[in-house]
Design a protein around this motif. Structure first.
Motif, mmCIF file in Angstrom:
data_model
loop_
_atom_site.group_PDB
_atom_site.id
_atom_site.type_symbol
_atom_site.label_atom_id
_atom_site.label_comp_id
_atom_site.label_asym_id
_atom_site.label_seq_id
_atom_site.Cartn_x
_atom_site.Cartn_y
_atom_site.Cartn_z
ATOM 1 N N ALA A 239 63.059 -3.184 -27.980
ATOM 2 C CA ALA A 239 63.843 -3.360 -26.756
ATOM 3 C C ALA A 239 63.816 -2.111 -25.888
ATOM 4 C CB ALA A 239 65.283 -3.727 -27.115
ATOM 5 N N VAL A 240 63.930 -0.943 -26.505
ATOM 6 C CA VAL A 240 63.868 0.301 -25.730
ATOM 7 C C VAL A 240 62.498 0.450 -25.081
ATOM 8 C CG1 VAL A 240 63.997 2.812 -25.851
ATOM 9 C CG2 VAL A 240 65.637 1.433 -27.137
ATOM 10 N N ALA A 241 61.458 0.101 -25.813
ATOM 11 C CA ALA A 241 60.108 0.181 -25.257
ATOM 12 C C ALA A 241 59.975 -0.707 -24.021
ATOM 13 C CB ALA A 241 59.081 -0.216 -26.319
ATOM 14 N N ALA A 242 60.497 -1.922 -24.106
ATOM 15 C CA ALA A 242 60.398 -2.840 -22.969
ATOM 16 C C ALA A 242 61.102 -2.271 -21.736
ATOM 17 C CB ALA A 242 60.990 -4.189 -23.345
ATOM 18 N N ARG A 243 62.228 -1.606 -21.936
ATOM 19 C CA ARG A 243 62.966 -1.036 -20.808
ATOM 20 C C ARG A 243 62.242 0.158 -20.198
ATOM 21 N NH1 ARG A 243 68.032 -3.094 -20.386
ATOM 22 N NH2 ARG A 243 68.899 -1.276 -19.343
ATOM 23 N N HIS A 244 61.296 0.715 -20.938
ATOM 24 C CA HIS A 244 60.489 1.823 -20.418
ATOM 25 C C HIS A 244 59.111 1.364 -19.964
ATOM 26 C CE1 HIS A 244 62.837 5.558 -21.283
ATOM 27 N NE2 HIS A 244 63.516 4.712 -22.039
ATOM 28 N N GLY A 245 58.896 0.054 -19.874
ATOM 29 C CA GLY A 245 57.597 -0.443 -19.456
ATOM 30 C C GLY A 245 56.518 -0.255 -20.495
ATOM 31 N N LEU A 246 56.923 -0.177 -21.779
ATOM 32 C CA LEU A 246 55.986 0.030 -22.873
ATOM 33 C C LEU A 246 56.075 -1.145 -23.841
ATOM 34 C CD1 LEU A 246 56.891 3.788 -23.534
ATOM 35 C CD2 LEU A 246 54.858 2.935 -22.335
ATOM 36 N N SER A 247 55.203 -1.166 -24.805
ATOM 37 C CA SER A 247 55.192 -2.219 -25.820
ATOM 38 C C SER A 247 55.081 -1.579 -27.194
ATOM 39 C CB SER A 247 54.008 -3.172 -25.585
ATOM 40 O OG SER A 247 53.992 -4.200 -26.555
ATOM 41 N N ALA A 248 55.952 -1.992 -28.113
ATOM 42 C CA ALA A 248 55.943 -1.471 -29.481
ATOM 43 C C ALA A 248 55.413 -2.544 -30.423
ATOM 44 C CB ALA A 248 57.351 -1.043 -29.907
ATOM 45 N N SER A 249 54.459 -2.194 -31.254
ATOM 46 C CA SER A 249 53.888 -3.136 -32.217
ATOM 47 C C SER A 249 54.043 -2.583 -33.622
ATOM 48 C CB SER A 249 52.403 -3.375 -31.925
ATOM 49 O OG SER A 249 51.828 -4.197 -32.922
ATOM 50 N N PHE A 250 54.474 -3.463 -34.540
ATOM 51 C CA PHE A 250 54.614 -3.103 -35.942
ATOM 52 C C PHE A 250 53.518 -3.758 -36.788
ATOM 53 C CE2 PHE A 250 58.680 -2.793 -33.863
ATOM 54 C CZ PHE A 250 59.152 -1.565 -34.297
ATOM 55 N N ALA A 251 52.478 -4.267 -36.137
ATOM 56 C CA ALA A 251 51.358 -4.875 -36.860
ATOM 57 C C ALA A 251 50.714 -3.834 -37.772
ATOM 58 C CB ALA A 251 50.339 -5.428 -35.872
ATOM 59 N N PRO A 252 50.120 -4.276 -38.885
ATOM 60 C CA PRO A 252 49.579 -3.307 -39.849
ATOM 61 C C PRO A 252 48.555 -2.344 -39.263
ATOM 62 C CG PRO A 252 49.649 -5.501 -40.812
ATOM 63 C CD PRO A 252 50.000 -5.662 -39.363
ATOM 64 N N VAL A 253 47.742 -2.838 -38.337
ATOM 65 C CA VAL A 253 46.682 -2.009 -37.763
ATOM 66 C C VAL A 253 46.608 -2.275 -36.265
ATOM 67 C CG1 VAL A 253 44.182 -1.586 -37.700
ATOM 68 C CG2 VAL A 253 45.323 -1.934 -39.879
ATOM 69 N N GLY A 254 46.474 -1.212 -35.494
ATOM 70 C CA GLY A 254 46.234 -1.354 -34.074
ATOM 71 C C GLY A 254 44.758 -1.250 -33.765
ATOM 72 N N ARG A 255 44.179 -0.101 -34.108
ATOM 73 C CA ARG A 255 42.746 0.097 -33.934
ATOM 74 C C ARG A 255 42.109 0.336 -35.291
ATOM 75 N NH1 ARG A 255 41.186 4.462 -29.719
ATOM 76 N NH2 ARG A 255 43.275 5.345 -29.899
ATOM 77 N N VAL A 256 41.153 -0.491 -35.635
ATOM 78 C CA VAL A 256 40.481 -0.379 -36.932
ATOM 79 C C VAL A 256 39.772 0.964 -37.015
ATOM 80 C CG1 VAL A 256 38.663 -1.359 -38.387
ATOM 81 C CG2 VAL A 256 40.223 -2.864 -37.135
ATOM 82 N N GLY A 257 39.885 1.594 -38.179
ATOM 83 C CA GLY A 257 39.298 2.908 -38.385
ATOM 84 C C GLY A 257 40.299 4.032 -38.274
ATOM 85 N N LEU A 258 41.509 3.703 -37.756
ATOM 86 C CA LEU A 258 42.582 4.690 -37.671
ATOM 87 C C LEU A 258 43.720 4.269 -38.587
ATOM 88 C CD1 LEU A 258 42.741 5.309 -33.811
ATOM 89 C CD2 LEU A 258 41.639 6.747 -35.543
ATOM 90 N N PRO A 259 44.567 5.212 -39.010
ATOM 91 C CA PRO A 259 45.710 4.835 -39.849
ATOM 92 C C PRO A 259 46.590 3.790 -39.183
ATOM 93 C CG PRO A 259 45.400 7.214 -39.884
ATOM 94 C CD PRO A 259 44.467 6.674 -38.840
ATOM 95 N N GLY A 260 47.150 2.902 -39.994
ATOM 96 C CA GLY A 260 47.972 1.810 -39.470
ATOM 97 C C GLY A 260 49.449 2.039 -39.681
ATOM 98 N N ASN A 261 50.234 1.004 -39.439
ATOM 99 C CA ASN A 261 51.691 1.097 -39.490
ATOM 100 C C ASN A 261 52.218 0.711 -40.865
ATOM 101 O OD1 ASN A 261 51.988 1.785 -36.716
ATOM 102 N ND2 ASN A 261 51.684 -0.359 -36.163
#
Length: 458
Positions: A239-261
């Protein structure tokens, strides 16, 4: 849940509704977490809170077997259109949402229409396992370290005459770098203010490895409260991210090859006010009770992975030498071990704890806390002891991997007598059905396609 209990709940809810109305709160989000790990919601107007507390809010049993893309499978006990179990708000956790003006939140327990417990209620499962530990004189304290990836939001359709700008990582500075905190200090400050206003005690907040990734650690609580806290943390961060025009993701991986969540689970065992993770004669100075409990968790980790790493994409995160806990071992202060034991400073009686590092933020926290307790209690029953700890990087010593795919983890889960007995057939079979569905849903997708499909779901 008889008539007196219903009337008592309704009376308490009327008082809460009056308080919330005075605060200009008009909507209350009643949440539960489904088997796929997604937080689901039904909202009621504040004026309907007493009715919801007395009679519950209807929801379909199909939610027990929904997949991450909202398609459904079936199990022997769930997935059919008939039925109307009820959501009952836990008024003790009713919270005004600091980042969503006009809204409050309460986690919901699920019951049958006659008020009897719903057998597939994950929150009730966590409470039941906590009660079994209490019957042995054990008090579990748990807390999550939750990681997420923060990105810019693409322009909405119609906002620009051209194609929307691509999604970019917010805060591209170095891991643990102050530069990232400076760039996003307003956002991170609002996260801290919102969590504090909601009585969520934050221990740490810092930038993690990979651009745009952050981690927040919250104080330990009983297993059910710890799971409630992580749900509230995730939705507050979002919710805080949305109010700042950002997006928060808790998915296991965002970009393959980098550490995930990850969603690292910290736990300690207490009896009569004493932390059993210290001042003992076992490895790392833990007591025999602590050792047997942790040995039970370690034994079940391959099966627990089907709960704590619930998606095919979860295994894109479980890469050796990235602090993801990819190896089936334990170690003292070893961040590469799947089970990390932290003795803590000798003069701090609360610091000693264990950390399970192989779980990620797509996991249902109620299933996770309850199943970990069940595994630990089985270790006590069997008087297990821990093997020798691993001191260095397990990748350098031939230490066996945890399952490297969801199908492999699901094989262990399906054979686990401990977890089947603890979960009961309705929950156990729902997990099997949903995980098989996620495997089929993934099909032959490439790694980055798997990751991209989940970015906006978790």
């Amino acid at each position: 849940m008889g008539t007196p209990e219903r009337e008592q709940a309704a009376s308490a809810a009327r008082q809460e509704a009056a308080r919330l109305t005075a605060l200009d709160i008009h909507g209350i989000a009643l949440t539960w977490v489904d088997t796929a790990g997604l937080t689901r919601v039904k909202a009621v107007p504040t004026a309907r809170l007493a009715h919801a507390a007395r009679w519950g809010v209807g929801m379909s049993p199909v939610f027990d077997v929904l997949l991450s893309d909202d398609s459904a499978v079936t199990s022997a006990h769930a997935g059919y259109p008939a039925g109307d179990p009820r959501l009952f708000p836990d008024l003790d956790r009713l919270t005004v949402l600091a980042a969503q003006p006009g809204w409050a939140w309460a986690p919901a327990d699920r019951r049958a229409q006659d008020g009897s417990p719903y057998p597939a209620c994950q929150r009730r499962f966590a409470r039941r396992m906590t009660g079994l530990a209490a019957e042995r004189g054990l008090r579990l304290r748990m807390g999550f370290a939750t990681e997420w990836t923060l990105t810019t939001r693409p322009a909405a359709p119609g906002e620009t005459p051209t194609a929307p700008a691509p999604v970019e990582d917010a805060g591209p500075g170095p891991a643990y770098g102050m530069t990232r905190v400076v760039e996003l200090s307003d956002y991170l400050g609002d996260v801290l203010r919102a969590l504090s206003a909601q009585d969520v005690a934050v221990l740490q907040l810092h930038p993690e490895y990979s651009p745009g990734r952050f981690e927040v650690s919250t104080a330990a609580a009983d297993p059910v409260s710890a799971a409630d806290d992580v749900v509230l943390v995730r939705e507050t961060v979002r919710a805080v991210a949305a109010r700042h025009g950002l997006s928060a993701s808790f998915a296991p991986v965002g970009r393959v090859g980098l550490p995930g969540n990850g969603a690292h689970l910290h736990l300690s065992l207490w009896r009569d006010g004493k932390n059993l993770c210290r001042d003992g004669g076992g490895p790392g100075a833990m007591t025999p009770t602590c050792e047997a409990f942790l040995a039970g968790v370690l034994r079940e980790l391959p099966a627990l992975l089907a709960l704590g790493a619930p998606l095919p994409a979860s295994y894109l995160r479980l890469v050796p030498s990235r602090w993801a806990g990819a190896h089936h071992c334990w170690g003292v202060e070893n961040r590469e071990a799947a089970l990390r034991f932290v003795p803590g400073p000798p003069d701090d009686p609360e610091a000693a704890n264990a950390e399970i590092t192989c779980f990620d933020a797509a996991a249902n926290p109620y299933l996770l806390t309850g199943a970990v307790v069940a595994a630990g209690l089985a270790g006590l029953d069997d008087r297990l002891t821990l093997p020798d700890p691993v001191a260095g990087d397990p990748a350098d010593g031939g230490v066996p991997h945890l399952p490297t795919s969801l199908p492999a983890a699901l094989e262990h889960f399906g054979r686990s007598v401990v977890l089947r007995a603890a979960l009961g057939d309705p929950l156990f079979e729902a997990v099997l059905a949903v995980r098989r569905g996620e495997i089929a849903l993934a099909g032959e997708q490439g790694p980055q396609d798997l990751a991209d499909a989940l970015r906006h779901h978790y």
